[in-house]
Design an enzyme around this catalytic site. Structure first.
Site, PDB file in Angstrom:
ATOM      1  N   CYS A 113      52.736  44.094  46.203  1.00  0.00           N
ATOM      2  CA  CYS A 113      53.671  44.276  45.079  1.00  0.00           C
ATOM      3  C   CYS A 113      54.579  45.489  45.264  1.00  0.00           C
ATOM      4  O   CYS A 113      55.607  45.601  44.614  1.00  0.00           O
ATOM      5  CB  CYS A 113      52.902  44.400  43.774  1.00  0.00           C
ATOM      6  SG  CYS A 113      51.816  43.005  43.516  1.00  0.00           S
ATOM      7  N   HIS A 252      56.981  47.481  38.292  1.00  0.00           N
ATOM      8  CA  HIS A 252      56.435  46.204  38.736  1.00  0.00           C
ATOM      9  C   HIS A 252      55.900  45.458  37.514  1.00  0.00           C
ATOM     10  O   HIS A 252      55.283  46.055  36.631  1.00  0.00           O
ATOM     11  CB  HIS A 252      55.312  46.444  39.744  1.00  0.00           C
ATOM     12  CG  HIS A 252      54.605  45.188  40.126  1.00  0.00           C
ATOM     13  ND1 HIS A 252      55.288  44.059  40.522  1.00  0.00           N
ATOM     14  CD2 HIS A 252      53.284  44.863  40.152  1.00  0.00           C
ATOM     15  CE1 HIS A 252      54.416  43.098  40.784  1.00  0.00           C
ATOM     16  NE2 HIS A 252      53.200  43.563  40.562  1.00  0.00           N
ATOM     17  N   ASN A 282      54.131  37.694  37.366  1.00  0.00           N
ATOM     18  CA  ASN A 282      54.056  38.641  38.485  1.00  0.00           C
ATOM     19  C   ASN A 282      54.503  37.940  39.766  1.00  0.00           C
ATOM     20  O   ASN A 282      53.873  36.992  40.214  1.00  0.00           O
ATOM     21  CB  ASN A 282      52.601  39.124  38.592  1.00  0.00           C
ATOM     22  CG  ASN A 282      52.374  40.109  39.720  1.00  0.00           C
ATOM     23  OD1 ASN A 282      53.239  40.338  40.558  1.00  0.00           O
ATOM     24  ND2 ASN A 282      51.186  40.691  39.745  1.00  0.00           N
TER      25      ASN A 282
HETATM   26  O1  UT7 Z   1      50.260  42.985  40.911  1.00  0.00           O
HETATM   27  C1  UT7 Z   1      49.276  43.815  41.469  1.00  0.00           C
HETATM   28  C2  UT7 Z   1      48.575  44.568  40.456  1.00  0.00           C
HETATM   29  N1  UT7 Z   1      47.945  43.658  39.514  1.00  0.00           N
HETATM   30  C3  UT7 Z   1      47.396  44.160  38.458  1.00  0.00           C
HETATM   31  O2  UT7 Z   1      47.469  45.368  38.284  1.00  0.00           O
HETATM   32  C4  UT7 Z   1      46.667  43.258  37.516  1.00  0.00           C
HETATM   33  C5  UT7 Z   1      45.763  44.076  36.659  1.00  0.00           C
HETATM   34  N2  UT7 Z   1      44.876  43.305  35.801  1.00  0.00           N
HETATM   35  C6  UT7 Z   1      45.285  42.654  34.698  1.00  0.00           C
HETATM   36  O3  UT7 Z   1      46.465  42.533  34.438  1.00  0.00           O
HETATM   37  C7  UT7 Z   1      44.223  42.125  33.745  1.00  0.00           C
HETATM   38  O4  UT7 Z   1      42.973  42.619  34.144  1.00  0.00           O
HETATM   39  C8  UT7 Z   1      44.146  40.563  33.661  1.00  0.00           C
HETATM   40  C9  UT7 Z   1      45.361  40.012  32.934  1.00  0.00           C
HETATM   41  C10 UT7 Z   1      44.072  39.967  35.048  1.00  0.00           C
HETATM   42  C11 UT7 Z   1      42.917  40.139  32.889  1.00  0.00           C
HETATM   43  O5  UT7 Z   1      42.926  40.731  31.589  1.00  0.00           O
HETATM   44  P1  UT7 Z   1      41.650  41.496  31.022  1.00  0.00           P
HETATM   45  O6  UT7 Z   1      41.990  41.928  29.662  1.00  0.00           O
HETATM   46  O7  UT7 Z   1      41.282  42.544  32.031  1.00  0.00           O
HETATM   47  O8  UT7 Z   1      40.598  40.339  30.951  1.00  0.00           O
HETATM   48  P2  UT7 Z   1      39.162  40.249  31.661  1.00  0.00           P
HETATM   49  O9  UT7 Z   1      39.321  39.910  33.099  1.00  0.00           O
HETATM   50  O10 UT7 Z   1      38.347  41.441  31.297  1.00  0.00           O
HETATM   51  O11 UT7 Z   1      38.565  39.008  30.910  1.00  0.00           O
HETATM   52  C12 UT7 Z   1      38.310  39.036  29.507  1.00  0.00           C
HETATM   53  C13 UT7 Z   1      37.841  37.675  29.074  1.00  0.00           C
HETATM   54  C14 UT7 Z   1      36.714  37.108  29.937  1.00  0.00           C
HETATM   55  O12 UT7 Z   1      35.834  36.391  29.104  1.00  0.00           O
HETATM   56  P3  UT7 Z   1      34.453  37.068  28.596  1.00  0.00           P
HETATM   57  O13 UT7 Z   1      33.707  37.405  29.859  1.00  0.00           O
HETATM   58  O14 UT7 Z   1      34.873  38.301  27.833  1.00  0.00           O
HETATM   59  O15 UT7 Z   1      33.844  36.006  27.774  1.00  0.00           O
HETATM   60  C15 UT7 Z   1      37.423  36.138  30.846  1.00  0.00           C
HETATM   61  O16 UT7 Z   1      36.590  35.106  31.287  1.00  0.00           O
HETATM   62  O17 UT7 Z   1      38.912  36.739  29.175  1.00  0.00           O
HETATM   63  C16 UT7 Z   1      38.501  35.615  29.938  1.00  0.00           C
HETATM   64  N3  UT7 Z   1      39.656  35.079  30.619  1.00  0.00           N
HETATM   65  C17 UT7 Z   1      40.463  34.158  30.086  1.00  0.00           C
HETATM   66  N4  UT7 Z   1      40.435  33.508  28.892  1.00  0.00           N
HETATM   67  C18 UT7 Z   1      41.431  32.626  28.649  1.00  0.00           C
HETATM   68  C19 UT7 Z   1      40.130  35.427  31.839  1.00  0.00           C
HETATM   69  N5  UT7 Z   1      41.240  34.722  32.106  1.00  0.00           N
HETATM   70  C20 UT7 Z   1      41.469  33.925  31.032  1.00  0.00           C
HETATM   71  C21 UT7 Z   1      42.467  32.984  30.723  1.00  0.00           C
HETATM   72  N6  UT7 Z   1      42.411  32.362  29.520  1.00  0.00           N
HETATM   73  N7  UT7 Z   1      43.492  32.702  31.546  1.00  0.00           N
END
Ligand code: UT7
Length: 325
Positions: A113, A252, A282
């Site tokens: 990125c 980004h 992204n």
């Molecule tokens: O480009 C390079 C750099 N990239 C980044 O910096 C990305 C950084 N990370 C992020 O942007 C975020 O971590 C994400 C958008 C990828 C994920 O968001 P989050 O708030 O960190 O969610 P999480 O991974 O902690 O997941 C929370 C919950 C989980 O369920 P439980 O375990 O709490 O029951 C996931 O299974 O959300 C669930 N989940 C979803 N639910 C509905 C994960 N993806 C989805 C989805 N739809 N698409």
């Protein structure tokens, strides 16, 4: 050393739009989750016959026109991409052929990125020293080709596109400061495990879906906020400026929450931030490139304005660049 600036801009977004509602039919997700957790509403996807160089050539042609240059004027083409047409030859060579830029030296940069900013810094060195005059720098990605469309935790995040700039000597303004960094101890946070020499493609790697993006999103999120904020501060200081001197911040576009957390730490108001994550998601190296192009074309950047580019991604790698327009 010559002063180096951006003298032309271009972009290309594939026509096909994939909305959050479309994704609801593909994986167990909702528009509400994607919107609130990421800020993304839709993203663009290539058609079956489009590869990274096809997007890059269109963006590059637009940047050449914008700069009032011909393809023969190009001395250097750098394409930043993690989704090259092929492992080799470089995507930049396909771009050279497509543009008919026969004189140009061509190579790719792999810095995820932050690739567009890395490529700007590399091109800047050549121009500042007088080795080359006109450089085409492109961020081009077809992330849909390495996205696991069965994995809801990643497939909602990414899109395809290309952004391009022409860098050249300028008499005033231009690049005021740059800053790059890397941390190879956290390669496991974001990667595509197979398809390289570590795990060449095999029946097993395909069965285990190892040719797709694997991401530890939560961990990456925390590092992204801290690193991007720090990198911005260093680049601003290197330019002899304060955060309040920034007229437009072009980060980004990985997650709206990352951007807002940084803006808060830097005390930058929302009006000073350029966002297109809602429309494109992204696009790795293409994100900052396209955002810069759109910001200028929409009149968000005026002559004399100070622009800050800031990116972070797999590697880990990061980079920032302060430009006076
Ligand atoms: O480009 C390079 C750099 N990239 C980044 O910096 C990305 C950084 N990370 C992020 O942007 C975020 O971590 C994400 C958008 C990828 C994920 O968001 P989050 O708030 O960190 O969610 P999480 O991974 O902690 O997941 C929370 C919950 C989980 O369920 P439980 O375990 O709490 O029951 C996931 O299974 O959300 C669930 N989940 C979803 N639910 C509905 C994960 N993806 C989805 C989805 N739809 N698409």
């Amino acid at each position: 050393m010559k002063r180096v600036g951006i003298v032309g801009l271009g972009k290309y977004l594939p026509k096909r739009i994939l909305t959050n509602l479309d994704l609801e039919k593909m994986v167990d997700t909702t528009d509400e989750w994607i919107t609130t957790r990421t800020g993304i509403k839709e993203r663009r996807l290539v058609s079956k016959d489009e590869a990274a160089s096809d997007l890059a050539i269109k963006a590059g042609r637009q940047a050449l026109m914008d700069a009032g240059l011909k393809s023969d004027d190009l001395d250097l083409i750098i394409v930043a991409t993690v989704t090259p047409d092929m492992q080799f030859p470089s995507t930049a060579c396909f771009v050279q052929s497509g543009l008919g830029a026969h004189r140009a030296v061509c190579f790719d940069i792999s810095a995820a990125c932050a690739g567009f900013i890395y490529a700007i810094v590399v091109a800047q060195q050549f121009i500042a020293r007088g080795t080359y005059k006109n450089a085409l720098v492109i961020g081009a990605e077809v992330l849909s080709s390495i996205t696991d469309w069965q994995d809801r935790s990643t497939c909602v995040l990414f899109g395809d596109g290309a952004g391009a700039v022409i860098l050249g000597p300028v008499s005033s303004g231009g690049i005021l400061s740059t800053y790059l960094g890397s941390d190879g101890t956290k390669t496991d946070l974001l990667l595509v495990p197979a398809g390289g020499s570590r795990k060449p493609a095999s029946y097993q790697t395909i069965k285990e879906r190892m040719h797709y993006i694997k991401m530890q999103g939560n961990e990456l999120f925390k590092v992204a906020v801290l690193t991007m904020t720090e990198v911005a501060k260093i680049a601003i200081e290197k330019a002899g400026l304060k955060p309040s001197d920034i007229d437009l911040f072009i980060p980004h576009q990985a997650n709206i929450r990352i951007i807002m957390a940084m803006a808060k730490k830097l005390n930058l108001p929302i009006q000073k931030i350029y966002l297109n994550i809602e429309r494109y998601g992204n696009m790795s190296s293409a994100s900052t490139a396209i955002a810069l192009c759109e910001a200028v074309k929409e009149g968000r950047v005026r002559k004399g304005d100070i622009v800050l580019l800031d990116a972070f991604g797999a590697g880990l790698v990061w980079g920032a660049c302060v430009i006076k327009w």
